[in-house]
Motif scaffolding. Structure first.
Motif, PDB file in Angstrom:
ATOM      1  N   LEU A   1       0.817  -1.251  -0.011  1.00 38.79           N
ATOM      2  CA  LEU A   1       0.027  -0.025  -0.025  1.00 38.79           C
ATOM      3  C   LEU A   1       0.986   1.270  -0.066  1.00 38.79           C
ATOM      4  N   LEU A   2       1.888   1.179   0.873  1.00 42.94           N
ATOM      5  CA  LEU A   2       2.875   2.447   0.899  1.00 42.94           C
ATOM      6  C   LEU A   2       3.703   2.827  -0.341  1.00 42.94           C
ATOM      7  N   THR A   3       3.892   1.741  -1.147  1.00 36.70           N
ATOM      8  CA  THR A   3       4.465   1.669  -2.355  1.00 36.70           C
ATOM      9  C   THR A   3       3.501   2.254  -3.297  1.00 36.70           C
ATOM     10  N   THR A   4       2.383   2.551  -3.299  1.00 39.84           N
ATOM     11  CA  THR A   4       1.545   3.063  -4.239  1.00 39.84           C
ATOM     12  C   THR A   4       1.046   4.594  -3.800  1.00 39.84           C
ATOM     13  N   ILE A   5       0.985   4.778  -2.468  1.00 41.10           N
ATOM     14  CA  ILE A   5       0.516   5.999  -1.926  1.00 41.10           C
ATOM     15  C   ILE A   5       1.695   6.898  -1.538  1.00 41.10           C
ATOM     16  N   VAL A   6       2.648   6.455  -0.855  1.00 36.29           N
ATOM     17  CA  VAL A   6       3.793   7.448  -0.336  1.00 36.29           C
ATOM     18  C   VAL A   6       4.618   7.652  -1.541  1.00 36.29           C
ATOM     19  N   PRO A   7       4.961   9.188  -1.893  1.00 36.40           N
ATOM     20  CA  PRO A   7       5.836   9.330  -3.086  1.00 36.40           C
ATOM     21  C   PRO A   7       7.222   8.811  -2.869  1.00 36.40           C
ATOM     22  N   SER A   8       7.777   8.906  -1.788  1.00 30.20           N
ATOM     23  CA  SER A   8       9.214   8.308  -1.783  1.00 30.20           C
ATOM     24  C   SER A   8       9.233   6.914  -1.841  1.00 30.20           C
ATOM     25  N   MET A   9       8.188   6.013  -1.379  1.00 29.27           N
ATOM     26  CA  MET A   9       8.205   4.554  -1.609  1.00 29.27           C
ATOM     27  C   MET A   9       7.904   4.327  -3.003  1.00 29.27           C
ATOM     28  N   VAL A  10       7.053   5.233  -3.765  1.00 26.69           N
ATOM     29  CA  VAL A  10       6.882   4.767  -5.108  1.00 26.69           C
ATOM     30  C   VAL A  10       8.171   5.276  -6.115  1.00 26.69           C
ATOM     31  N   ALA A  11       8.982   6.167  -5.681  1.00 27.10           N
ATOM     32  CA  ALA A  11      10.428   6.408  -6.355  1.00 27.10           C
ATOM     33  C   ALA A  11      11.249   5.025  -5.888  1.00 27.10           C
ATOM     34  N   ILE A  12      11.167   4.646  -4.761  1.00 29.97           N
ATOM     35  CA  ILE A  12      12.119   3.529  -4.337  1.00 29.97           C
ATOM     36  C   ILE A  12      11.554   2.105  -5.366  1.00 29.97           C
ATOM     37  N   LYS A  13      10.387   2.061  -5.568  1.00 30.41           N
ATOM     38  CA  LYS A  13       9.981   1.093  -6.025  1.00 30.41           C
ATOM     39  C   LYS A  13      10.199   0.844  -7.474  1.00 30.41           C
ATOM     40  N   LYS A  14      10.343   2.118  -8.203  1.00 26.94           N
ATOM     41  CA  LYS A  14      10.665   2.362  -9.723  1.00 26.94           C
ATOM     42  C   LYS A  14      12.306   2.140  -9.888  1.00 26.94           C
ATOM     43  N   GLU A  15      12.962   1.795  -8.707  1.00 27.69           N
ATOM     44  CA  GLU A  15      14.457   1.758  -8.948  1.00 27.69           C
ATOM     45  C   GLU A  15      14.802   0.230  -9.381  1.00 27.69           C
ATOM     46  N   GLY A  16      14.012  -0.311  -9.739  1.00 27.61           N
ATOM     47  CA  GLY A  16      14.380  -1.713 -10.343  1.00 27.61           C
ATOM     48  C   GLY A  16      14.894  -2.877  -9.228  1.00 27.61           C
ATOM     49  N   GLU A  17      15.789  -3.460  -9.418  1.00 28.78           N
ATOM     50  CA  GLU A  17      16.289  -4.608  -8.600  1.00 28.78           C
ATOM     51  C   GLU A  17      16.583  -4.051  -7.170  1.00 28.78           C
ATOM     52  N   VAL A  18      17.472  -2.926  -7.304  1.00 31.31           N
ATOM     53  CA  VAL A  18      17.915  -2.234  -6.109  1.00 31.31           C
ATOM     54  C   VAL A  18      16.727  -1.897  -5.133  1.00 31.31           C
ATOM     55  N   GLY A  19      15.612  -1.097  -5.781  1.00 31.47           N
ATOM     56  CA  GLY A  19      14.511  -0.781  -5.068  1.00 31.47           C
ATOM     57  C   GLY A  19      13.688  -1.891  -4.430  1.00 31.47           C
ATOM     58  N   ARG A  20      13.689  -3.083  -5.296  1.00 34.47           N
ATOM     59  CA  ARG A  20      12.970  -4.280  -4.681  1.00 34.47           C
ATOM     60  C   ARG A  20      13.742  -4.860  -3.306  1.00 34.47           C
ATOM     61  N   LYS A  21      15.010  -4.891  -3.488  1.00 29.76           N
ATOM     62  CA  LYS A  21      15.611  -5.347  -2.146  1.00 29.76           C
ATOM     63  C   LYS A  21      15.532  -4.473  -1.074  1.00 29.76           C
ATOM     64  N   LEU A  22      15.491  -3.230  -1.293  1.00 29.64           N
ATOM     65  CA  LEU A  22      15.311  -2.096  -0.338  1.00 29.64           C
ATOM     66  C   LEU A  22      13.892  -2.345   0.266  1.00 29.64           C
ATOM     67  N   ILE A  23      12.892  -2.569  -0.562  1.00 30.87           N
ATOM     68  CA  ILE A  23      11.556  -2.777   0.003  1.00 30.87           C
ATOM     69  C   ILE A  23      11.365  -4.054   0.669  1.00 30.87           C
ATOM     70  N   THR A  24      12.154  -5.019   0.205  1.00 33.67           N
ATOM     71  CA  THR A  24      12.193  -6.229   1.073  1.00 33.67           C
ATOM     72  C   THR A  24      12.789  -6.264   2.324  1.00 33.67           C
ATOM     73  N   GLN A  25      13.802  -5.413   2.422  1.00 35.51           N
ATOM     74  CA  GLN A  25      14.301  -5.166   3.699  1.00 35.51           C
ATOM     75  C   GLN A  25      13.304  -4.479   4.621  1.00 35.51           C
ATOM     76  N   TYR A  26      12.846  -3.611   4.132  1.00 30.02           N
ATOM     77  CA  TYR A  26      11.754  -2.642   5.066  1.00 30.02           C
ATOM     78  C   TYR A  26      10.825  -3.638   5.505  1.00 30.02           C
ATOM     79  N   THR A  27      10.119  -4.485   4.664  1.00 29.87           N
ATOM     80  CA  THR A  27       9.275  -5.384   4.925  1.00 29.87           C
ATOM     81  C   THR A  27       9.707  -6.193   6.056  1.00 29.87           C
ATOM     82  N   ARG A  28      10.838  -6.701   6.020  1.00 31.48           N
ATOM     83  CA  ARG A  28      11.458  -7.561   7.204  1.00 31.48           C
ATOM     84  C   ARG A  28      11.296  -6.839   8.364  1.00 31.48           C
ATOM     85  N   TYR A  29      11.680  -5.606   8.392  1.00 24.89           N
ATOM     86  CA  TYR A  29      11.917  -4.868   9.529  1.00 24.89           C
ATOM     87  C   TYR A  29      10.597  -4.615  10.214  1.00 24.89           C
ATOM     88  N   LEU A  30       9.515  -4.138   9.299  1.00 27.54           N
ATOM     89  CA  LEU A  30       8.163  -4.153   9.816  1.00 27.54           C
ATOM     90  C   LEU A  30       7.649  -5.406  10.308  1.00 27.54           C
TER      91      LEU A  30
END
Length: 441
Positions: A98-127
């Motif tokens: 949900l955050l990767t579709t609403i929050v602009p900073s998370m949307v930008a991370i999602k568009k970074e490709g493989e690097v963004g995917r790994k960062l989102i996975t890391q945030y998911t584990r922390y959460l």
């Protein structure tokens, strides 16, 4: 005429699995991982009074505790290391999506490709750690207040939190390993095995009620027929989709002129999947369970509110239906973006016959998707209300249908589809070796 993939897939049988060493190893690894998970659901947390815990579930096992216990495969009722199951990770994944579709900073991370995917996975584990810690702390406090702790105090709370959080993180790792080295989605298979594990006991209790005369044989036969009808309906609706045909004109790529072609975009009838029932159940069961604790010895209006919001009441069924419909539309709007799809078509030269590219194409997608979502939401409401009606009117002694059935059927279909894809890929590889394309160097 059948396509090449359909012709290859027509030869699918169980002997095809044994002939593929890679597929066989993947299936064995998946089964081994699920066996480890099931063994973990029987390792208890130290310091729990089992007799008191059983009495708590006997009184309040039909509400929020019952739903969580179903998803944990009975681990919550036994209060084991895997009591939280994989649900905190599921919650964290949904929140991050949900955050990767609403929050602009998370949307930008999602568009970074493989690097963004790994960062989102890391945030998911922390959460996941944070959500699991909060849930484990709440369960530990509840066990203390319910006199289920043999030696209550800070050490018991710390011990329970560490055990349950560690169990959830182990399941998260195990699910990722099954996804990478096994077959199917590891997280979904863990939930699937937990639900299936309760099926033999549920069936045994059903036929036990029949042998004692509590349920009539005709009622049991009706329930069995309804199970088959609902399973057929779930399979039909989950596999249904609307084809939106797209045409591509002649275009030049380098020195080669590409002929005009046509394709289609499949729009699923139920785009939101099982997310709406899960969200709706959580939102309704939390206040219902809380009111059941507060209402005892409280004012009369609390008792009345608790009675109207309990599972199976008319007020609960109405609110449940409304929330399912709301989340079906909300999650579909996040999953499929008509403007983005229309823009991608325009950039690639594609268009829908009779519809202008751009805004009109976006409006057409929105119109089609809205009609599909209405049908999908009604289907979800019907499937999720059937168990409530059966439990209330026929006194069915186990949870039938609803979210559990949707998960079981969807995961089964997805796993079989992946096995089928592996076999087709193996058959293509065999054809390539057999024909020996010597002209290609």
């Amino acid at each position: 005429m059948a396509s090449a993939s359909e012709q290859l897939g027509s030869g699918f049988n169980w002997s095809s699995i044994t002939q593929s060493k890679d597929l066989r190893n993947r299936i064995l690894f998946t089964l081994a991982g699920l066996i480890v998970y099931r063994l973990g659901t029987y390792i208890p947390i130290p310091g729990i009074n089992v007799n008191v815990l059983n009495s708590i579930f006997a009184q309040k096992g039909s509400g929020l505790l019952g739903m969580f216990n179903t998803f944990s495969g009975g681990a919550l009722r036994r209060m084991t290391l895997l009591a939280l199951s994989i649900m905190p990770y599921i919650s964290a994944s949904i929140i991050m999506q949900l955050l990767t579709t609403i929050v602009p900073s998370m949307v930008a991370i999602k568009k970074e490709g493989e690097v963004g995917r790994k960062l989102i996975t890391q945030y998911t584990r922390y959460l996941t750690v944070l959500i699991a810690a909060l849930q484990a702390f709440g369960i530990a406090i509840g066990l203390e207040h319910g006199d289920a702790a043999i030696h209550p105090g800070p050490f018991f709370i710390l011990n329970a939190v560490v055990c349950m959080v560690g169990g959830t993180m182990f399941l998260m790792w195990l699910g990722e390993q099954i996804t990478q080295r096994g077959i199917g989605n590891g997280t979904s298979l863990i939930i699937y095995s937990g639900i299936i594990a309760n099926l033999p006991r549920a069936l045994a209790s059903l036929f036990e009620f029949g042998s004692k005369g509590t349920l009539k044989p005709l009622t049991i036969a009706f329930i069995c027929v309804m199970v088959l009808v609902v399973i057929y309906g779930v399979v039909f609706f989950e596999r249904s989709y609307r084809k939106v045909f797209v045409q591509y004109p002649k275009r030049q790529r380098g020195r080669k002129m590409m002929d005009s072609s046509s394709s289609h975009i499949p729009l699923k009838l139920n785009t939101s999947g099982v997310i709406p029932p899960i969200f709706a159940s959580a939102l309704l069961l939390v206040p219902g369970t809380a009111l059941s604790f507060i209402a005892k010895g409280g004012s009369s209006w609390l008792s009345t509110a608790s009675r109207y919001i309990q599972v199976g009441s008319p007020g609960y069924l109405l609110a449940y239906s409304i929330l399912i419909i709301f989340f079906a539309f909300f999650y579909t709007s996040i999953t499929f973006n008509p403007d983005e799809t229309s823009e991608n078509l325009r950039k690639n030269g594609g268009f829908i016959a009779g519809i202008r590219p751009g805004k009109m194409t976006s409006e057409y997608f929105d119109f089609v998707l809205t009609r599909l979502t209405v049908i999908g939401a009604i289907y979800l409401v019907i499937v999720c209300l059937i168990p409530q009606v059966l439990m209330k009117e026929l006194q069915v002694p186990f949870y039938f249908g609803g979210t559990s059935l949707l998960i079981v059927v969807s995961v089964t279909m997805d796993t079989i589809s992946q096995i089928h894809s592996h076999i087709i890929a193996k058959q293509y590889e065999g054809l390539m070796k057999k024909n020996k394309f010597k002209g290609i160097k």
